[in-house]
Design a protein around this motif. Structure first.
Motif, short mmCIF file in Angstrom:
data_model
loop_
_atom_site.label_atom_id
_atom_site.label_comp_id
_atom_site.label_asym_id
_atom_site.label_seq_id
_atom_site.Cartn_x
_atom_site.Cartn_y
_atom_site.Cartn_z
N PRO A 72 181.30 -7.90 90.68
CA PRO A 72 180.06 -8.08 91.45
C PRO A 72 178.92 -7.25 90.86
O PRO A 72 179.11 -6.08 90.52
CB PRO A 72 180.42 -7.58 92.85
CG PRO A 72 181.91 -7.68 92.92
CD PRO A 72 182.41 -7.42 91.52
N GLY A 73 177.77 -7.89 90.70
CA GLY A 73 176.61 -7.19 90.18
C GLY A 73 176.51 -7.15 88.67
O GLY A 73 175.65 -6.47 88.13
N TRP A 128 165.78 -5.11 89.15
CA TRP A 128 165.16 -4.64 90.39
C TRP A 128 165.46 -5.55 91.57
O TRP A 128 165.49 -5.09 92.71
CB TRP A 128 163.65 -4.45 90.21
CG TRP A 128 163.33 -3.18 89.49
CD1 TRP A 128 162.83 -3.04 88.23
CD2 TRP A 128 163.54 -1.85 89.97
NE1 TRP A 128 162.71 -1.71 87.90
CE2 TRP A 128 163.14 -0.96 88.96
CE3 TRP A 128 164.03 -1.33 91.16
CZ2 TRP A 128 163.22 0.42 89.10
CZ3 TRP A 128 164.11 0.05 91.31
CH2 TRP A 128 163.71 0.91 90.28
N ASP A 129 165.69 -6.84 91.36
CA ASP A 129 166.00 -7.74 92.49
C ASP A 129 167.47 -8.18 92.51
O ASP A 129 167.82 -9.16 93.14
CB ASP A 129 165.05 -8.94 92.54
CG ASP A 129 165.12 -9.87 91.34
OD1 ASP A 129 166.15 -9.89 90.62
OD2 ASP A 129 164.15 -10.63 91.13
N LEU A 130 168.33 -7.43 91.84
CA LEU A 130 169.75 -7.78 91.73
C LEU A 130 170.43 -7.96 93.09
O LEU A 130 171.20 -8.89 93.29
CB LEU A 130 170.49 -6.70 90.92
CG LEU A 130 171.94 -6.99 90.54
CD1 LEU A 130 172.01 -8.14 89.53
CD2 LEU A 130 172.59 -5.75 89.95
N ALA A 131 170.14 -7.08 94.04
CA ALA A 131 170.79 -7.14 95.35
C ALA A 131 170.48 -8.44 96.09
O ALA A 131 171.27 -8.86 96.94
CB ALA A 131 170.39 -5.94 96.20
N GLU A 132 169.38 -9.09 95.76
CA GLU A 132 169.05 -10.37 96.40
C GLU A 132 170.05 -11.46 96.02
O GLU A 132 170.24 -12.41 96.77
CB GLU A 132 167.64 -10.80 96.02
CG GLU A 132 166.56 -9.88 96.55
CD GLU A 132 165.18 -10.23 96.02
OE1 GLU A 132 164.97 -11.37 95.55
OE2 GLU A 132 164.31 -9.35 96.08
N ARG A 133 170.68 -11.33 94.86
CA ARG A 133 171.65 -12.33 94.40
C ARG A 133 173.09 -11.94 94.69
O ARG A 133 174.00 -12.75 94.52
CB ARG A 133 171.46 -12.58 92.89
CG ARG A 133 170.15 -13.25 92.55
CD ARG A 133 170.00 -13.51 91.06
NE ARG A 133 170.06 -12.32 90.23
CZ ARG A 133 169.06 -11.43 90.10
NH1 ARG A 133 167.94 -11.58 90.77
NH2 ARG A 133 169.20 -10.39 89.30
N PRO A 135 175.06 -10.32 97.73
CA PRO A 135 175.19 -9.74 99.08
C PRO A 135 176.18 -8.57 99.06
O PRO A 135 177.22 -8.62 98.42
CB PRO A 135 175.74 -10.90 99.91
CG PRO A 135 175.35 -12.13 99.16
CD PRO A 135 175.37 -11.75 97.70
N GLY A 136 175.81 -7.52 99.74
CA GLY A 136 176.66 -6.34 99.79
C GLY A 136 176.21 -5.23 98.86
O GLY A 136 176.63 -4.08 99.02
N LEU A 137 175.40 -5.56 97.86
CA LEU A 137 174.87 -4.51 96.99
C LEU A 137 173.68 -3.84 97.65
O LEU A 137 172.89 -4.49 98.34
CB LEU A 137 174.40 -5.08 95.65
CG LEU A 137 175.44 -5.53 94.64
CD1 LEU A 137 174.75 -5.96 93.34
CD2 LEU A 137 176.46 -4.45 94.35
N GLU A 138 173.56 -2.55 97.42
CA GLU A 138 172.38 -1.84 97.91
C GLU A 138 171.16 -2.26 97.09
O GLU A 138 171.29 -2.56 95.91
CB GLU A 138 172.57 -0.33 97.73
CG GLU A 138 173.63 0.26 98.62
CD GLU A 138 173.72 1.77 98.43
OE1 GLU A 138 172.66 2.42 98.33
OE2 GLU A 138 174.85 2.28 98.37
N PRO A 139 169.99 -2.25 97.71
CA PRO A 139 168.77 -2.53 96.93
C PRO A 139 168.65 -1.55 95.77
O PRO A 139 169.02 -0.38 95.88
CB PRO A 139 167.64 -2.34 97.94
CG PRO A 139 168.30 -2.56 99.27
CD PRO A 139 169.70 -2.06 99.12
#
Length: 190
Positions: A72-73, A128-133, A135-139
């Protein structure tokens, strides 16, 4: 035999640190490789890093590449010029809002054509916008990368022009290794 390698670590601590790059004058598209493909990832890695001492992943098995790409991520963003892969950027979420640009670079034939700055700016914005794609990742709170004295002559300038600031420098002796290039002899112009 060994060589002295200097490694610089750079970071952005706000999306406002990111400075855009000029658009390349050619037909360049940047696309996320959404289907994990160890073959494609290894191709990009060797094609971009074969002449600049990227060797740390060469010993990985297919299963290890696959596992790495499916975390993830982890995202791979590829720059294409007129349909041909020109370079890539790999992102990895490291927890607590930290994202590393693990690999970034261009295939030698595409260097010096304003594609690198464009790809770096685009890929950093995706960090910078990774958490938008995912779910569950911190901003994202911090984006960082490292470069070294073995990388291309314009690497550090590109990073600072995109708004990355230096936070660490290390000097180490590393064993000299024969550079494989994307195929035997490619690293020596063969």
């Amino acid at each position: 035999m060994s060589i002295t390698v200097t490694t610089w670590s750079l970071e952005q601590t706000s999306p406002h640190d990111l400075r855009p790059a000029a658009e390349p004058g050619t037909d360049v598209r940047i696309v996320r490789a959404e289907v994990p493909s160890p073959e494609f990832s290894r191709y990009l890695y060797t094609a971009v890093g074969g002449d600049i001492r990227w060797t740390d992943r060469l010993g990985l098995t297919y299963a290890q590449w696959d596992e790495m790409l499916r975390r993830p991520g982890v995202e791979t963003w590829v720059a294409y010029e007129k349909g041909t892969p020109a370079g890539y950027l790999e992102l990895e979420a490291q927890g607590e809002g930290v994202v590393e640009i693990v690999y970034f670079g261009l295939i030698p034939a595409f260097r010096g054509r304003r594609i690198g700055g464009h790809l770096l700016a685009y890929g950093t914005a995706r960090a910078w916008d990774l958490a938008e794609r995912w779910p569950g990742l911190e901003p994202t709170k911090r984006v960082w990368l490292h470069t070294c004295s073995e990388d291309g002559p314009h690497a550090m300038d590109n990073y600072t022009r995109r708004g990355f600031g230096l936070f660490d420098t290390k000097v180490a002796e590393e064993p000299e290794v024969a550079m494989p290039g994307p195929w035997p002899g490619a690293a020596v112009g063969g």
